[in-house]
Design a protein around this motif. Structure first.
Motif, PDB file in Angstrom:
ATOM      1  N   SER A  96      33.527  41.392  45.762  1.00 42.20           N
ATOM      2  CA  SER A  96      34.930  41.861  45.299  1.00 42.20           C
ATOM      3  C   SER A  96      35.890  40.700  44.680  1.00 42.20           C
ATOM      4  O   SER A  96      35.682  39.622  44.696  1.00 42.20           O
ATOM      5  N   THR A  97      36.951  41.410  44.106  1.00 37.07           N
ATOM      6  CA  THR A  97      37.937  40.248  43.709  1.00 37.07           C
ATOM      7  C   THR A  97      38.347  39.519  44.873  1.00 37.07           C
ATOM      8  O   THR A  97      38.705  38.403  44.688  1.00 37.07           O
ATOM      9  N   SER A  98      38.665  40.213  45.943  1.00 32.34           N
ATOM     10  CA  SER A  98      39.212  39.427  47.186  1.00 32.34           C
ATOM     11  C   SER A  98      38.322  38.180  47.262  1.00 32.34           C
ATOM     12  O   SER A  98      38.745  36.993  47.616  1.00 32.34           O
ATOM     13  N   ASN A 171      49.712  43.595  35.299  1.00 33.09           N
ATOM     14  CA  ASN A 171      50.141  43.174  36.641  1.00 33.09           C
ATOM     15  C   ASN A 171      50.150  44.708  37.203  1.00 33.09           C
ATOM     16  O   ASN A 171      50.391  45.760  36.786  1.00 33.09           O
ATOM     17  N   ASN A 172      50.008  44.556  38.525  1.00 35.68           N
ATOM     18  CA  ASN A 172      49.960  45.706  39.591  1.00 35.68           C
ATOM     19  C   ASN A 172      51.272  45.495  40.461  1.00 35.68           C
ATOM     20  O   ASN A 172      51.273  44.450  40.855  1.00 35.68           O
ATOM     21  N   PRO A 173      52.528  46.146  40.340  1.00 40.75           N
ATOM     22  CA  PRO A 173      52.317  47.594  39.565  1.00 40.75           C
ATOM     23  C   PRO A 173      53.328  47.608  38.268  1.00 40.75           C
ATOM     24  O   PRO A 173      53.272  48.639  37.973  1.00 40.75           O
ATOM     25  N   ALA A 199      43.500  34.432  36.574  1.00 38.26           N
ATOM     26  CA  ALA A 199      43.914  35.485  35.755  1.00 38.26           C
ATOM     27  C   ALA A 199      43.034  36.617  36.450  1.00 38.26           C
ATOM     28  O   ALA A 199      42.008  36.670  36.331  1.00 38.26           O
ATOM     29  N   ASP A 200      43.974  37.569  36.923  1.00 35.91           N
ATOM     30  CA  ASP A 200      43.217  38.638  37.609  1.00 35.91           C
ATOM     31  C   ASP A 200      43.365  39.957  36.508  1.00 35.91           C
ATOM     32  O   ASP A 200      44.590  40.342  36.261  1.00 35.91           O
ATOM     33  N   GLU A 201      42.047  40.276  36.102  1.00 38.51           N
ATOM     34  CA  GLU A 201      42.029  41.073  35.040  1.00 38.51           C
ATOM     35  C   GLU A 201      41.431  42.606  35.432  1.00 38.51           C
ATOM     36  O   GLU A 201      40.860  43.366  34.481  1.00 38.51           O
TER      37      GLU A 201
END
Ligand SMILES: Cc1ncc(COP(=O)(O)O)c(C=O)c1O
Length: 390
Positions: A96-98, A171-173, A199-201
């Motif tokens: 997971s990204t986590s 970005n979220n949200p 960087a979370d993409e």
């Protein structure tokens, strides 16, 4: 008995309590927070998903800390389509990204070190950091007809123990991408302070217009040590397959030891299931069919929302991508009170901005992935309820 890092307040918040209460009375709820594509009619078909598992080598086991080469080659090819050069050996698969965050935090930070995270943003960062004994400090995103990084707040928060700056792109949200100028600014800070960029993409493929420049990936960035995180949960709308990755890049003298150390971290867990990873090339291909459907849903709900609020005291904040809409509501109530009123009196579930740590009151977050019928009815009720209270 228990570690201090688990001293969370487990008391349900007032919105969760109100939701549980409503459900216990079997009262209907229009859920405008749903972002699970498998619950929104936006999954690839059962055959497409499961067919990919019948890989000839799916029953072999050849442990590889990075994850199977064929899967990493597919991820590298995905980036190559965006003009980024990443070699398979720069990629680590994770569940997971986590988990990807956790590997990167363990690589970079000792207990008590700090990671800079955007605010408002994804509510999980505090937990992810805390579970690895790292602190998260927020730098602000400022809204002035669009969201921008508040550079002063970032510089003010960066300290001796800062080990990385994290961006969510988009970005979220808030749905804001990191602009080219912002990226230059961040890379300069990372270079000067010898810290990394993360960087979370996960939402990068969901730009609302065809502005490819805006959605440029961080994968392959070589000016500072950079970790680009993404995965199938959003790209191919397959959250159930639990497959994500880290793409590492940077100056060779930093990248080499980073890859060596990440390899030990990943080898310690070997958490990715090889049969799932071997299906990844085909699951990644499914994005070509599912992403247009998702983009169409996002647009349809956005258009519906904009029509509904055009004549009301509600505004939608400008955004450029992602799966969310942020609304600004009249300041006569707190975020939470608005969300509670919508739920209790209109049966509409929304998220108050405070869940995402907005710096001021008056924000509401909706998922644009929601089924169009529920979304249309929900926003009609919200618009009406706000007008009645003015
Ligand atoms: C910014 C961001 N990163 C990561 C994730 C989760 O990704 P994964 O399912 O791969 O852990 C989400 C899920 O909503 C998200 O909003």
């Amino acid at each position: 008995m228990f570690a201090a890092r688990t001293n969370w307040s487990l008391e349900p918040n007032p919105l969760s309590k109100a939701l549980a209460e409503r459900r216990s009375r079997n009262l209907a709820v229009l859920d405008l927070t749903e972002t699970n594509p498998t619950c929104c009619g936006l999954s690839p078909s059962h055959e497409e998903i499961l067919g990919a598992l019948e890989h000839v080598r799916a029953s072999d086991y050849q442990p590889d800390a990075h994850g199977p080469l064929a899967a990493r080659e597919a991820v590298a090819a995905y980036y190559a389509e965006s003009g980024a050069r990443i070699k398979p050996e720069q990629i680590f698969l994770t569940t997971s990204t986590s988990e990807a965050y956790s590997y990167v935090f363990r690589l970079l930070a000792d207990p008590g070190d700090q990671i800079l995270v955007p605010r408002p943003s994804y509510p999980l960062f505090e937990f992810l950091a805390g579970l690895d004994d790292v602190t998260s400090a927020a730098y602000d995103l400022r809204y002035e007809s669009g969201w921008q990084i508040d550079r002063e707040s970032l510089l003010a928060r960066a300290g001796e123990r800062t080990r990385a700056v994290l961006v969510v792109h988009p970005n979220n949200p808030t749905g804001s991408f990191v602009s080219r100028e912002e990226r230059e600014f961040l890379l300069e800070i990372c270079r000067a302070r010898e810290i990394a960029l993360v960087a979370d993409e996960v939402f990068r493929d969901f730009a609302w217009s065809d502005n490819g420049r805006q959605a440029a990936t961080h994968a392959g960035v070589a000016d500072a040590l950079t970790f680009t995180l993404s995965g199938l949960s959003k790209i191919s709308a397959l959250p159930q397959m639990k497959l994500a990755w880290i793409a590492a890049s940077g100056p060779p003298e930093l990248l080499k030891p980073a890859l060596e150390r990440l390899e030990v971290i990943a080898d310690t867990y070997l958490s990715v299931s090889p049969p799932l990873a071997l299906a990844a090339p085909r699951w990644l291909e499914l994005r070509r069919a599912i992403q247009p459907r998702i983009l169409e849903r996002l647009k349809r709900n956005r258009d519906r929302l904009d029509r509904e609020i055009a004549v009301s005291a509600v505004t939608r904040l400008n955004a450029a991508g992602g799966w969310y809409a942020v609304l600004r509501l009249p300041g006569i109530k707190s975020d939470e009170d608005w969300a509670l009123a919508f739920l209790k009196e209109e049966g509409v579930l929304t998220h108050p901005g405070q869940f995402y740590d907005f710096s001021s009151d008056g924000h509401l977050v909706l998922s644009l992935l929601t089924s169009p019928e529920a979304f249309e009815e929900g926003v009609t009720r919200i618009g009406r309820a706000v007008q009645q209270r003015l």
